[in-house]
Design an enzyme around this catalytic site. Structure first.
Site, PDB file in Angstrom:
ATOM      1  N   SER A   1      14.713  15.181  -8.212  1.00 25.41           N
ATOM      2  CA  SER A   1      13.572  15.418  -9.121  1.00 25.41           C
ATOM      3  C   SER A   1      13.838  14.811 -10.499  1.00 25.41           C
ATOM      4  O   SER A   1      12.928  14.264 -11.139  1.00 25.41           O
ATOM      5  CB  SER A   1      13.255  16.908  -9.237  1.00 25.41           C
TER       6      SER A   1
ATOM      7  N   HIS B   1      15.654  19.230  -1.000  1.00 19.02           N
ATOM      8  CA  HIS B   1      15.799  19.494  -2.443  1.00 19.02           C
ATOM      9  C   HIS B   1      15.124  20.846  -2.748  1.00 19.02           C
ATOM     10  O   HIS B   1      15.466  21.861  -2.167  1.00 19.02           O
ATOM     11  CB  HIS B   1      15.204  18.295  -3.196  1.00 19.02           C
TER      12      HIS B   1
ATOM     13  N   HIS C   1      25.654  20.697  -0.480  1.00 18.52           N
ATOM     14  CA  HIS C   1      25.236  20.035  -1.722  1.00 18.52           C
ATOM     15  C   HIS C   1      25.796  18.627  -1.772  1.00 18.52           C
ATOM     16  O   HIS C   1      26.884  18.372  -1.255  1.00 18.52           O
ATOM     17  CB  HIS C   1      25.707  20.817  -2.957  1.00 18.52           C
TER      18      HIS C   1
ATOM     19  N   ARG D   1      24.890  28.782  -9.938  1.00 25.49           N
ATOM     20  CA  ARG D   1      23.534  29.332 -10.050  1.00 25.49           C
ATOM     21  C   ARG D   1      23.308  30.395  -8.966  1.00 25.49           C
ATOM     22  O   ARG D   1      22.565  31.353  -9.165  1.00 25.49           O
ATOM     23  CB  ARG D   1      22.495  28.204  -9.967  1.00 25.49           C
TER      24      ARG D   1
ATOM     25  N   ASP E   1      19.403  27.621  -4.002  1.00 29.31           N
ATOM     26  CA  ASP E   1      18.235  28.079  -3.242  1.00 29.31           C
ATOM     27  C   ASP E   1      18.553  29.194  -2.252  1.00 29.31           C
ATOM     28  O   ASP E   1      17.643  29.806  -1.699  1.00 29.31           O
ATOM     29  CB  ASP E   1      17.610  26.887  -2.510  1.00 29.31           C
TER      30      ASP E   1
HETATM   31  N1  HAX Z   1      23.317  22.719   7.631  1.00 34.10           N
HETATM   32  C1  HAX Z   1      23.618  21.891   8.651  1.00 34.10           C
HETATM   33  N2  HAX Z   1      24.135  20.661   8.485  1.00 34.10           N
HETATM   34  C2  HAX Z   1      24.409  20.279   7.243  1.00 34.10           C
HETATM   35  C3  HAX Z   1      24.179  21.100   6.122  1.00 34.10           C
HETATM   36  C4  HAX Z   1      23.588  22.362   6.349  1.00 34.10           C
HETATM   37  N3  HAX Z   1      23.277  23.184   5.357  1.00 34.10           N
HETATM   38  N4  HAX Z   1      24.564  20.439   5.009  1.00 34.10           N
HETATM   39  C5  HAX Z   1      25.018  19.236   5.412  1.00 34.10           C
HETATM   40  N5  HAX Z   1      24.917  19.126   6.762  1.00 34.10           N
HETATM   41  C6  HAX Z   1      25.208  17.969   7.589  1.00 34.10           C
HETATM   42  C7  HAX Z   1      24.309  16.808   7.166  1.00 34.10           C
HETATM   43  O1  HAX Z   1      23.016  16.941   7.731  1.00 34.10           O
HETATM   44  C8  HAX Z   1      25.093  15.626   7.676  1.00 34.10           C
HETATM   45  O2  HAX Z   1      24.915  15.557   9.074  1.00 34.10           O
HETATM   46  P1  HAX Z   1      24.763  14.139   9.839  1.00 34.10           P
HETATM   47  O3  HAX Z   1      26.015  13.386   9.526  1.00 34.10           O
HETATM   48  O4  HAX Z   1      24.612  14.529  11.265  1.00 34.10           O
HETATM   49  O5  HAX Z   1      23.543  13.486   9.260  1.00 34.10           O
HETATM   50  C9  HAX Z   1      26.543  16.065   7.408  1.00 34.10           C
HETATM   51  O6  HAX Z   1      26.521  17.497   7.339  1.00 34.10           O
HETATM   52  C10 HAX Z   1      27.124  15.505   6.130  1.00 34.10           C
HETATM   53  O7  HAX Z   1      26.277  15.864   5.049  1.00 34.10           O
HETATM   54  P2  HAX Z   1      26.912  16.091   3.592  1.00 34.10           P
HETATM   55  O8  HAX Z   1      27.530  14.802   3.183  1.00 34.10           O
HETATM   56  O9  HAX Z   1      27.742  17.304   3.587  1.00 34.10           O
HETATM   57  O10 HAX Z   1      25.625  16.425   2.713  1.00 34.10           O
HETATM   58  P3  HAX Z   1      24.638  15.426   1.957  1.00 34.10           P
HETATM   59  O11 HAX Z   1      25.209  15.084   0.644  1.00 34.10           O
HETATM   60  O12 HAX Z   1      24.235  14.286   2.843  1.00 34.10           O
HETATM   61  O13 HAX Z   1      23.352  16.340   1.803  1.00 34.10           O
HETATM   62  C11 HAX Z   1      22.194  18.337   1.371  1.00 34.10           C
HETATM   63  C12 HAX Z   1      23.310  17.417   0.901  1.00 34.10           C
HETATM   64  C13 HAX Z   1      21.966  19.384   0.283  1.00 34.10           C
HETATM   65  C14 HAX Z   1      20.907  17.525   1.552  1.00 34.10           C
HETATM   66  C15 HAX Z   1      22.609  19.028   2.687  1.00 34.10           C
HETATM   67  O14 HAX Z   1      23.754  19.811   2.461  1.00 34.10           O
HETATM   68  C16 HAX Z   1      21.514  19.875   3.287  1.00 34.10           C
HETATM   69  O15 HAX Z   1      20.674  19.356   4.024  1.00 34.10           O
HETATM   70  N6  HAX Z   1      21.487  21.232   2.976  1.00 34.10           N
HETATM   71  C17 HAX Z   1      20.431  22.100   3.418  1.00 34.10           C
HETATM   72  C18 HAX Z   1      19.167  21.908   2.581  1.00 34.10           C
HETATM   73  C19 HAX Z   1      19.349  22.496   1.191  1.00 34.10           C
HETATM   74  O16 HAX Z   1      19.791  23.613   1.008  1.00 34.10           O
HETATM   75  N7  HAX Z   1      18.954  21.712   0.185  1.00 34.10           N
HETATM   76  C20 HAX Z   1      19.020  22.143  -1.233  1.00 34.10           C
HETATM   77  C21 HAX Z   1      20.178  21.503  -1.979  1.00 34.10           C
HETATM   78  C22 HAX Z   1      20.251  21.939  -3.439  1.00 34.10           C
HETATM   79  C23 HAX Z   1      19.053  21.479  -4.165  1.00 34.10           C
HETATM   80  O17 HAX Z   1      18.790  20.305  -4.391  1.00 34.10           O
HETATM   81  N8  HAX Z   1      18.217  22.413  -4.513  1.00 34.10           N
HETATM   82  O18 HAX Z   1      16.999  22.107  -4.966  1.00 34.10           O
END
Ligand code: HAX
Length: 441
Positions: free
Chosen positions: A241, A271, A318, A327, A373
């Site tokens: 964002s 996000h 994250h 947070r 979140d």
């Molecule tokens: N559940 C299951 N799998 C997860 C996971 C979770 N909560 N978090 C990461 N992974 C997986 C990823 O999908 C990825 O899998 P693939 O290789 O099969 O694609 C693998 O673990 C490696 O990911 P990462 O490097 O640890 O994480 P990223 O930096 O790519 O992504 C995310 C960070 C926040 C997008 C990710 O942890 C996620 O999808 N979390 C759940 C959604 C969430 O809570 N989002 C909010 C984040 C905070 C924020 O911005 N708030 O607004």
């Protein structure tokens, strides 16, 4: 010139001079190198933008102008009877780098009340949406609809001097932030409460008045809103964002266009939409299990079934953090102090115990800990706000404080149009082959 603007003018002019000298002397110094995995991997960790208002550390979490969240809770002004910081104080800190006095924060509260008039056509536009339109759709559209009021757009078309871009951006940022609680509350009341709107109470602060207009009374909810609006405000510049707001703003699109761009990014489930997904996931789990008080083993089994279905666990993980999000910890502290025996809050705490080891066990999740979140929804449910589709709007109102103060800085520094270089996969393969030949030659 108003006192905040005057302070900003002095501080930004000094930093501009400093940056100019730094670039002149050390412009060719390397601060980073980019790996192929980063090029394909969402640019994680690549240092390529400047953001003055906050900085994120993988282990310590967010610091706003150098202050941690617990430090801010001590230092920022509060209401006479309150324990939580006023978000106005954080905006002041982010904009000029100084902890404000009580009087300065009072001045800012009054400013935002004076600037909070929403144009009539914005309400009409919102009323034209079907009531089941997602609140973030309504929020984004309402922000864009107010672009008709942009001071920057008007002054640019009249022929503004480059050195005054920041001034018009400051005016837009202040007006936009002042109006957001009114708009967000309007969306909430029209979507979930039959359009029974609540008039603002101008004796209240920005967050307290927002809580009042949402229609959830009680000092504890007002306190929570002040804390919520403070801790969600900024998370350095690389998050989607913030970065989207920055990118759009770099084209000299005004603050309304830029912030709407940021909100469209916040609306994604990876996000800001994660806050709705967390509580939706918890409600679904409780329904499936047929209990409000599941055992740890029941939660473990449900988490495993979610993962086995190829879905993510919302609220965990994250892109930068490698520890529980401060947070999250701050909201847990608030819940411990103010909430007794809430089933949903208890489930969030049980999840905190059982989910990290499961995610760690997958061997690929870089951060198995809860993010911001994971907690907010349970506290909102406790206070009677269970309409989770609205949660990301709350996040958006807060995020305005960080991304719009940062936008003022970007315009004051005269940062250029953002334009990274993209390449094709073929280009990368050719490049690597050439590199390999040069090494063996
Ligand atoms: N559940 C299951 N799998 C997860 C996971 C979770 N909560 N978090 C990461 N992974 C997986 C990823 O999908 C990825 O899998 P693939 O290789 O099969 O694609 C693998 O673990 C490696 O990911 P990462 O490097 O640890 O994480 P990223 O930096 O790519 O992504 C995310 C960070 C926040 C997008 C990710 O942890 C996620 O999808 N979390 C759940 C959604 C969430 O809570 N989002 C909010 C984040 C905070 C924020 O911005 N708030 O607004």
């Amino acid at each position: 010139m108003d006192p905040l603007k005057k302070k900003f003018a002095e501080k930004s002019s000094a930093l501009k001079t400093r940056i100019k000298a730094l670039l002149k002397e050390k412009g060719n110094t390397k601060v980073d190198e980019v790996k192929l995995s980063q090029v394909f991997g969402g640019m994680r960790g690549v240092k390529s933008m400047v953001w003055e208002t906050s900085q994120l550390d993988a282990n310590d979490g967010i610091r706003f102008r150098g202050y941690s969240i617990p430090e801010l809770r001590d230092l920022l002004p509060k209401t006479a009877d309150g324990k939580e910081p006023l978000p106005e104080g954080l905006f002041w800190l982010m904009l000029v780098g100084e902890i404000p006095t009580d009087d300065e924060v009072k001045w800012l509260t009054d400013q935002w009340i004076n600037r909070s008039n929403v144009p009539e056509h914005t309400f009409k536009l919102l009323d034209s949406f079907p009531s089941d339109a997602h609140p973030m759709t309504q929020f984004s559209a309402a922000i864009i609809s107010m672009q008709t009021e942009s001071c920057f757009a008007r002054r640019y078309s009249e022929g503004i001097n480059k050195n005054e871009y920041w001034d018009a951006t400051y005016e837009d940022a202040m007006n936009l932030i002042a109006r957001l609680p009114r708009i967000a509350a309007y969306i909430y009341r029209r979507t979930y409460h039959g359009g029974k709107h609540i008039a603002p109470d101008i004796s209240l602060d920005w967050g307290g008045n927002f809580a009042h207009m949402l229609g959830i009374e009680g000092d504890d909810f007002k306190s929570f809103m002040r804390l919520y609006l403070t801790i969600h405000a900024d998370h350095e510049g690389g998050n989607a964002s913030a970065h989207a707001t920055h990118l759009v703003g770099s084209t000299l699109s005004d603050a309304y266009f830029s912030f709407a761009g940021g909100m469209n990014a916040l609306a994604g489930p990876l996000h800001g939409l994660a806050n709705q997904e967390v509580i939706k996931w918890i409600f679904k789990m409780l329904d499936t299990l047929g209990t409000r008080r599941p055992s740890k083993q029941q939660i473990i089994d449900y988490v495993n079934s979610t993962l086995a279905a190829g879905q993510i666990i919302p609220g965990y993980g994250h892109a930068v953090l490698r520890q529980p999000d401060p947070r999250f910890t701050e909201q847990k502290r608030f819940a411990k102090e103010n909430i007794t025996d809430s089933d949903v809050v208890n489930v969030v705490w049980q999840c905190f115990e059982v989910i990290p080891p499961i995610l760690q066990g997958l061997g690929k999740v870089k951060n198995p800990w809860p993010n911001v979140d994971a907690h907010s929804g349970a506290i909102l449910v406790n206070y009677g706000m269970s309409e989770y589709s609205f949660y990301t709007v709350l996040f958006g109102v807060s995020r305005a404080l960080g991304v719009l103060s940062a936008l003022c800085w970007s315009r004051a520094m005269g940062f250029p149009l953002e334009r990274p270089k993209s390449v094709t996969t073929d280009w990368i393969v050719d490049y690597m082959e050439k590199q390999a030949k040069e090494m063996t030659a």
